[in-house]
Enzyme design. Structure first.
Site, PDB file in Angstrom:
ATOM      1  N   SER A  44     -12.722  -2.706   0.223  1.00  0.00           N
ATOM      2  CA  SER A  44     -13.026  -2.112   1.526  1.00  0.00           C
ATOM      3  C   SER A  44     -14.532  -1.900   1.625  1.00  0.00           C
ATOM      4  O   SER A  44     -15.147  -1.384   0.692  1.00  0.00           O
ATOM      5  CB  SER A  44     -12.341  -0.748   1.663  1.00  0.00           C
ATOM      6  OG  SER A  44     -10.950  -0.896   1.535  1.00  0.00           O
TER       7      SER A  44
ATOM      8  N   LYS B 168      -3.791   5.804   8.286  1.00  0.00           N
ATOM      9  CA  LYS B 168      -4.564   6.177   7.094  1.00  0.00           C
ATOM     10  C   LYS B 168      -5.060   7.596   7.313  1.00  0.00           C
ATOM     11  O   LYS B 168      -5.818   7.867   8.241  1.00  0.00           O
ATOM     12  CB  LYS B 168      -5.739   5.230   6.884  1.00  0.00           C
ATOM     13  CG  LYS B 168      -6.619   5.529   5.667  1.00  0.00           C
ATOM     14  CD  LYS B 168      -7.780   4.536   5.600  1.00  0.00           C
ATOM     15  CE  LYS B 168      -8.805   4.850   4.527  1.00  0.00           C
ATOM     16  NZ  LYS B 168      -8.337   4.578   3.153  1.00  0.00           N
TER      17      LYS B 168
ATOM     18  N   ARG C 247       0.869  -1.182   0.000  1.00  0.00           N
ATOM     19  CA  ARG C 247       0.000   0.000   0.000  1.00  0.00           C
ATOM     20  C   ARG C 247       0.898   1.221   0.000  1.00  0.00           C
ATOM     21  O   ARG C 247       1.204   1.796   1.034  1.00  0.00           O
ATOM     22  CB  ARG C 247      -0.900  -0.023   1.228  1.00  0.00           C
ATOM     23  CG  ARG C 247      -1.829   1.190   1.324  1.00  0.00           C
ATOM     24  CD  ARG C 247      -2.765   1.041   2.510  1.00  0.00           C
ATOM     25  NE  ARG C 247      -3.605   2.217   2.698  1.00  0.00           N
ATOM     26  CZ  ARG C 247      -3.249   3.280   3.439  1.00  0.00           C
ATOM     27  NH1 ARG C 247      -2.063   3.305   4.063  1.00  0.00           N
ATOM     28  NH2 ARG C 247      -4.067   4.306   3.557  1.00  0.00           N
TER      29      ARG C 247
HETATM   30  C1  LIG Z   1      -5.598   1.108   5.475  1.00  0.00           C
HETATM   31  C2  LIG Z   1      -6.582   1.308   6.571  1.00  0.00           C
HETATM   32  N1  LIG Z   1      -7.938   1.222   6.351  1.00  0.00           N
HETATM   33  C3  LIG Z   1      -8.682   1.425   7.439  1.00  0.00           C
HETATM   34  S1  LIG Z   1      -7.680   1.758   8.805  1.00  0.00           S
HETATM   35  C4  LIG Z   1      -6.233   1.595   7.890  1.00  0.00           C
HETATM   36  C5  LIG Z   1      -4.888   1.746   8.495  1.00  0.00           C
HETATM   37  C6  LIG Z   1      -4.540   0.581   9.384  1.00  0.00           C
HETATM   38  O1  LIG Z   1      -3.250   0.781   9.930  1.00  0.00           O
HETATM   39  P1  LIG Z   1      -2.912   0.390  11.446  1.00  0.00           P
HETATM   40  O2  LIG Z   1      -2.966  -1.117  11.548  1.00  0.00           O
HETATM   41  O3  LIG Z   1      -1.518   0.940  11.668  1.00  0.00           O
HETATM   42  O4  LIG Z   1      -3.943   1.058  12.304  1.00  0.00           O
HETATM   43  C1  LIG Z   2      -8.266   0.200   3.239  1.00  0.00           C
HETATM   44  C2  LIG Z   2      -8.077  -1.137   3.317  1.00  0.00           C
HETATM   45  C3  LIG Z   2      -9.004  -1.986   3.979  1.00  0.00           C
HETATM   46  N1  LIG Z   2      -8.783  -3.299   4.052  1.00  0.00           N
HETATM   47  C4  LIG Z   2      -7.676  -3.858   3.482  1.00  0.00           C
HETATM   48  C5  LIG Z   2      -7.479  -5.322   3.591  1.00  0.00           C
HETATM   49  N2  LIG Z   2      -6.783  -3.112   2.833  1.00  0.00           N
HETATM   50  C6  LIG Z   2      -6.902  -1.783   2.712  1.00  0.00           C
HETATM   51  N3  LIG Z   2      -6.041  -1.104   2.085  1.00  0.00           N
HETATM   52 MG   LIG Z   3      -8.098   2.750  -1.280  1.00  0.00          MG
END
Ligand SMILES: Cc1ncsc1CCOP(=O)(O)O
Ligand SMILES: C=C1C=NC(C)=NC1=N
Ligand SMILES: [Mg+2]
Length: 217
Positions: free
Chosen positions: A114, A143, A41
């Site tokens: 998602s 995020k 990502r």
């Molecule tokens: C990509 C994403 N989508 C919802 S929360 C998130 C970030 C999750 O990162 P972390 O595990 O450090 O909270």
């Molecule tokens: C936003 C996200 C939510 N869920 C997963 C698995 N990946 C992501 N990048």
């Molecule tokens: Mg996205």
């Protein structure tokens, strides 16, 4: 690589913006520790934007994943997923429509979507998703545009609404949350900072795997 729900058990997600040393090193340590799937990502402030550098990174990390027998997934960037020969693609609601993504990647690649609500989950199923990512479970700093915390209750609600597609929970997850999350109806957890910020990504990954195995007993 064929999708199977156990691949969702310990789903490590990261980009170079999440680490302060080579991402390849962190991924190798996490793979030794026992992650079951990896998502590149490369997104947000500090991430690599140049296409050629993104492709080189994807190819390098895909090779590590395949050495450890785990699927390599690309987030958002369908061209990068196809160019790098990734095992799958993950898209959000604001990205490429899941149905379009499925038509672009074909039926053999893994498609993750998602989903924040039961309605989005049902749409993802209709669009041909293999799994959905649900969250944020808890507060997250990984995020920049995360939605309001919904907690494991949201997963329970989806299961009550008859949604049976495999679910990975995401957002602020630590090893001690695994039992609660699996009990709510998820197949596994997706994690960024609990692994990238760990002193030992290997130990952090192993702790998640141990909690998953305990929750399954
Ligand atoms: C990509 C994403 N989508 C919802 S929360 C998130 C970030 C999750 O990162 P972390 O595990 O450090 O909270
Ligand atoms: C936003 C996200 C939510 N869920 C997963 C698995 N990946 C992501 N990048
Ligand atoms: Mg996205």
């Amino acid at each position: 690589m064929k999708f199977t729900p156990p691949q969702l058990s310990v789903y490590f997600i990261a980009g170079t913006q999440d680490v302060s040393r080579p991402l390849r090193e962190v991924l190798v340590e996490a793979a030794i520790g026992g992650i079951t799937m990896f998502q590149l990502r490369e997104k947000g402030s500090g991430s690599i934007q140049e296409e050629d550098k993104r492709l080189a990174l994807a190819l390098e990390l895909k090779q590590v994943c395949h050495e450890y027998g785990i699927p390599f997934i690309v987030n958002d960037d369908v061209e990068l997923a196809l160019a790098s020969g990734a095992d799958g693609l993950h898209v959000g609601q604001e990205d490429l429509q899941a149905a379009d993504a499925r038509s672009k990647i074909g039926s053999s690649l893994i498609l993750g979507v998602s989903a924040y609500t039961s309605e989005e989950a049902e749409q993802a199923v209709r669009d041909g998703a293999d799994y959905i990512g649900v969250g944020p479970m808890y507060a997250t700093r990984s995020k920049e545009d995360a939605k309001a915390v919904v907690g494991p209750e949201r997963i329970e609600e989806m299961r009550r609404n008859g949604i049976t597609i495999p679910i990975t929970a995401i957002g602020g997850i630590a090893a001690e949350h695994v039992k609660t999350i699996i009990s709510s109806g998820a197949e596994g957890v997706s994690v960024i900072s609990a692994i990238t910020a760990a002193e030992s990504p290997e130990k952090a990954a192993a702790a998640f795997l141990a909690e998953i195995q305990k929750a399954a007993m």
